[in-house]
Write an enzyme that holds these catalytic residues in place. Sequence first.
Site, PDB file in Angstrom:
ATOM      1  N   GLU A 154      58.595  41.498-134.308  1.00  0.00           N
ATOM      2  CA  GLU A 154      58.041  42.234-133.174  1.00  0.00           C
ATOM      3  C   GLU A 154      59.030  42.217-132.000  1.00  0.00           C
ATOM      4  O   GLU A 154      59.267  43.242-131.344  1.00  0.00           O
ATOM      5  CB  GLU A 154      56.719  41.604-132.710  1.00  0.00           C
ATOM      6  CG  GLU A 154      55.531  41.849-133.619  1.00  0.00           C
ATOM      7  CD  GLU A 154      55.452  40.901-134.814  1.00  0.00           C
ATOM      8  OE1 GLU A 154      56.449  40.210-135.133  1.00  0.00           O
ATOM      9  OE2 GLU A 154      54.384  40.862-135.455  1.00  0.00           O
ATOM     10  N   ARG A 208      46.468  27.030-123.873  1.00  0.00           N
ATOM     11  CA  ARG A 208      45.556  26.670-122.806  1.00  0.00           C
ATOM     12  C   ARG A 208      44.108  26.774-123.280  1.00  0.00           C
ATOM     13  O   ARG A 208      43.712  27.769-123.860  1.00  0.00           O
ATOM     14  CB  ARG A 208      45.757  27.620-121.632  1.00  0.00           C
ATOM     15  CG  ARG A 208      44.664  27.455-120.635  1.00  0.00           C
ATOM     16  CD  ARG A 208      44.944  28.209-119.386  1.00  0.00           C
ATOM     17  NE  ARG A 208      43.757  28.169-118.575  1.00  0.00           N
ATOM     18  CZ  ARG A 208      43.582  28.915-117.522  1.00  0.00           C
ATOM     19  NH1 ARG A 208      44.513  29.762-117.175  1.00  0.00           N
ATOM     20  NH2 ARG A 208      42.488  28.820-116.830  1.00  0.00           N
ATOM     21  N   ARG A 232      45.607  22.558-116.778  1.00  0.00           N
ATOM     22  CA  ARG A 232      45.978  23.602-117.723  1.00  0.00           C
ATOM     23  C   ARG A 232      47.469  23.554-118.071  1.00  0.00           C
ATOM     24  O   ARG A 232      48.305  23.200-117.239  1.00  0.00           O
ATOM     25  CB  ARG A 232      45.621  24.989-117.223  1.00  0.00           C
ATOM     26  CG  ARG A 232      46.307  25.497-115.997  1.00  0.00           C
ATOM     27  CD  ARG A 232      45.585  25.244-114.701  1.00  0.00           C
ATOM     28  NE  ARG A 232      44.143  25.294-114.761  1.00  0.00           N
ATOM     29  CZ  ARG A 232      43.442  26.418-114.679  1.00  0.00           C
ATOM     30  NH1 ARG A 232      44.052  27.566-114.557  1.00  0.00           N
ATOM     31  NH2 ARG A 232      42.152  26.367-114.699  1.00  0.00           N
ATOM     32  N   ASP A 240      48.938  28.594-116.416  1.00  0.00           N
ATOM     33  CA  ASP A 240      48.064  29.550-115.734  1.00  0.00           C
ATOM     34  C   ASP A 240      48.957  30.641-115.166  1.00  0.00           C
ATOM     35  O   ASP A 240      49.924  30.346-114.468  1.00  0.00           O
ATOM     36  CB  ASP A 240      47.319  28.822-114.596  1.00  0.00           C
ATOM     37  CG  ASP A 240      46.295  29.711-113.910  1.00  0.00           C
ATOM     38  OD1 ASP A 240      45.671  30.540-114.598  1.00  0.00           O
ATOM     39  OD2 ASP A 240      46.123  29.574-112.691  1.00  0.00           O
ATOM     40  N   ASP A 285      48.725  34.052-112.895  1.00  0.00           N
ATOM     41  CA  ASP A 285      47.855  34.868-112.039  1.00  0.00           C
ATOM     42  C   ASP A 285      48.630  36.069-111.533  1.00  0.00           C
ATOM     43  O   ASP A 285      49.788  35.946-111.123  1.00  0.00           O
ATOM     44  CB  ASP A 285      47.362  34.057-110.838  1.00  0.00           C
ATOM     45  CG  ASP A 285      46.275  33.061-111.213  1.00  0.00           C
ATOM     46  OD1 ASP A 285      45.607  33.283-112.252  1.00  0.00           O
ATOM     47  OD2 ASP A 285      46.102  32.074-110.488  1.00  0.00           O
TER      48      ASP A 285
HETATM   49  N1  LIG Z   1      44.430  38.801-110.047  1.00  0.00           N
HETATM   50  C1  LIG Z   1      44.030  38.056-111.097  1.00  0.00           C
HETATM   51  N2  LIG Z   1      44.907  37.282-111.772  1.00  0.00           N
HETATM   52  C2  LIG Z   1      44.494  36.515-112.798  1.00  0.00           C
HETATM   53  N3  LIG Z   1      43.233  36.476-113.272  1.00  0.00           N
HETATM   54  C3  LIG Z   1      42.314  37.229-112.629  1.00  0.00           C
HETATM   55  C4  LIG Z   1      42.670  38.042-111.520  1.00  0.00           C
HETATM   56  N4  LIG Z   1      41.566  38.670-111.080  1.00  0.00           N
HETATM   57  C5  LIG Z   1      40.572  38.284-111.890  1.00  0.00           C
HETATM   58  N5  LIG Z   1      41.009  37.438-112.824  1.00  0.00           N
HETATM   59  C6  LIG Z   1      40.151  36.854-113.860  1.00  0.00           C
HETATM   60  O1  LIG Z   1      40.019  35.503-113.636  1.00  0.00           O
HETATM   61  C7  LIG Z   1      40.027  34.831-114.861  1.00  0.00           C
HETATM   62  C8  LIG Z   1      40.933  33.672-114.656  1.00  0.00           C
HETATM   63  O2  LIG Z   1      40.237  32.599-114.589  1.00  0.00           O
HETATM   64  P1  LIG Z   1      41.033  31.250-114.584  1.00  0.00           P
HETATM   65  O3  LIG Z   1      40.396  30.355-115.562  1.00  0.00           O
HETATM   66  O4  LIG Z   1      42.515  31.463-114.690  1.00  0.00           O
HETATM   67  O5  LIG Z   1      40.715  30.827-113.125  1.00  0.00           O
HETATM   68  P2  LIG Z   1      41.409  29.662-112.462  1.00  0.00           P
HETATM   69  O6  LIG Z   1      42.889  29.781-112.718  1.00  0.00           O
HETATM   70  O7  LIG Z   1      40.715  28.406-112.858  1.00  0.00           O
HETATM   71  O8  LIG Z   1      41.127  29.944-110.961  1.00  0.00           O
HETATM   72  P3  LIG Z   1      41.902  30.939-110.065  1.00  0.00           P
HETATM   73  O9  LIG Z   1      41.568  32.309-110.553  1.00  0.00           O
HETATM   74  O10 LIG Z   1      41.338  30.596-108.749  1.00  0.00           O
HETATM   75  O11 LIG Z   1      43.376  30.626-110.175  1.00  0.00           O
HETATM   76  C9  LIG Z   1      40.664  35.719-115.885  1.00  0.00           C
HETATM   77  O12 LIG Z   1      39.893  35.739-117.053  1.00  0.00           O
HETATM   78  C10 LIG Z   1      40.737  37.058-115.230  1.00  0.00           C
HETATM   79  O13 LIG Z   1      39.972  38.010-115.890  1.00  0.00           O
HETATM   80  N1  LIG Z   2      48.635  22.555-107.019  1.00  0.00           N
HETATM   81  C1  LIG Z   2      47.924  23.427-107.758  1.00  0.00           C
HETATM   82  N2  LIG Z   2      46.613  23.296-107.835  1.00  0.00           N
HETATM   83  C2  LIG Z   2      45.891  24.202-108.559  1.00  0.00           C
HETATM   84  C3  LIG Z   2      46.511  25.244-109.226  1.00  0.00           C
HETATM   85  C4  LIG Z   2      47.916  25.330-109.163  1.00  0.00           C
HETATM   86  O1  LIG Z   2      48.545  26.253-109.750  1.00  0.00           O
HETATM   87  N3  LIG Z   2      48.576  24.415-108.411  1.00  0.00           N
HETATM   88  N4  LIG Z   2      45.779  26.135-109.937  1.00  0.00           N
HETATM   89  C5  LIG Z   2      44.478  26.067-109.951  1.00  0.00           C
HETATM   90  C6  LIG Z   2      43.699  27.088-110.647  1.00  0.00           C
HETATM   91  O2  LIG Z   2      44.398  28.161-110.947  1.00  0.00           O
HETATM   92  C7  LIG Z   2      43.748  24.985-109.321  1.00  0.00           C
HETATM   93  N5  LIG Z   2      44.564  24.089-108.609  1.00  0.00           N
END
Ligand SMILES: Nc1ncnc2c1ncn2[C@@H]1O[C@H](COP(=O)(O)OP(=O)(O)OP(=O)(O)O)[C@@H](O)[C@H]1O
Ligand SMILES: Nc1nc2c(c(=O)[nH]1)N=C(CO)CN2
Length: 281
Positions: free
Chosen positions: A76, A211, A220, A223, A225
């Site tokens: 892939e 994860r 985790r 992660d 975002d």
């Molecule tokens: N901008 C974004 N980036 C990443 N995930 C997002 C975003 N907006 C909504 N989500 C949703 O949030 C969920 C992510 O939840 P996750 O378990 O990563 O939360 P977290 O990392 O514990 O908390 P946080 O979202 O505060 O970092 C994903 O399933 C996704 O659908």
């Molecule tokens: N210092 C730190 N703390 C966290 C972090 C992270 O990336 N860094 N991510 C979280 C949930 O996404 C919760 N807490």
Amino acid sequence: MSAADRILLTGVRAFGRHGVLPEERAAGQEFVVDLELTLDLAVAAATDRVLATVHYGELAEAVVAAVERDPVDLIETLAQRIADVALEAELVDAVVVTVHKPSAPIPVPFADVAVRVERRRTGTVEPVVIAIGTNLGDRAETFAEAVAALQRLPGLTVDVVSSLHETVAVTRSGPDPDRPRYGNGVVVGRTSLAPEALLHRLLLIERTFGRVRAERWGDRTLDLDLIVQGDRRIDEPGLVLPHPRAHERAFVLSPWLEADPDAVLPGRGRVRHLLAALEAG
Ligand SMILES: Nc1ncnc2c1ncn2[C@@H]1O[C@H](COP(=O)(O)OP(=O)(O)OP(=O)(O)O)[C@@H](O)[C@H]1O
Ligand SMILES: Nc1nc2c(c(=O)[nH]1)N=C(CO)CN2
């Protein structure tokens, strides 16, 4: 006008060391590549000039070079690499790449195994910021591997990678020095993907890092975002943009500011000011 013309190049054979197994890396094997380019051939036909088309000999040599280069685990990944090579020619609107691995280590009689990817040149490209966090396992290694995965992601170009910032874990009830510390960083780049498609890929990458999504804000391996994409504002169940907590997270803002000193968080203001306000408490 979208072209319906094609150049077909099939059965290009080349030796490579791609594969998951150490034996494949050591011994290598033959890969066979088929390409179908979509491009407008009318000007080439009217002028009878090779300049107005894609030189199939040069294309074939570029494909062989792509197979012979540094090994990857998956066909892939190799197919994507070859698609990128084909799309380097400005004339090419789209490409279908098939990579066959007829000597793959499959323990039953088989004729062939192949993957086919279709890629097209895309229109709009938007700036994007992705935050990376990891607090289990080897954080530096996970960070480097996550960045490498993002760099290989079709539709995403990584321009700047921040350094890895070591941060105290932030939990629902605030900073918790008893939890494993995080490695945090950001990549700043450009994407031609829709935000939903990009997030889907980010979640897939997270999953490949093992994860387990047990607890929100829990420890985790990785992660990822999506912090901002252009100046889009999205508020859907699975996707919120800009990321709703980015403005209050020094572990996002600090590496972001390092990667882009002029960064602005839409609706919130300059990252420099947001971080200064957080640090002032
Ligand atoms: N901008 C974004 N980036 C990443 N995930 C997002 C975003 N907006 C909504 N989500 C949703 O949030 C969920 C992510 O939840 P996750 O378990 O990563 O939360 P977290 O990392 O514990 O908390 P946080 O979202 O505060 O970092 C994903 O399933 C996704 O659908
Ligand atoms: N210092 C730190 N703390 C966290 C972090 C992270 O990336 N860094 N991510 C979280 C949930 O996404 C919760 N807490």
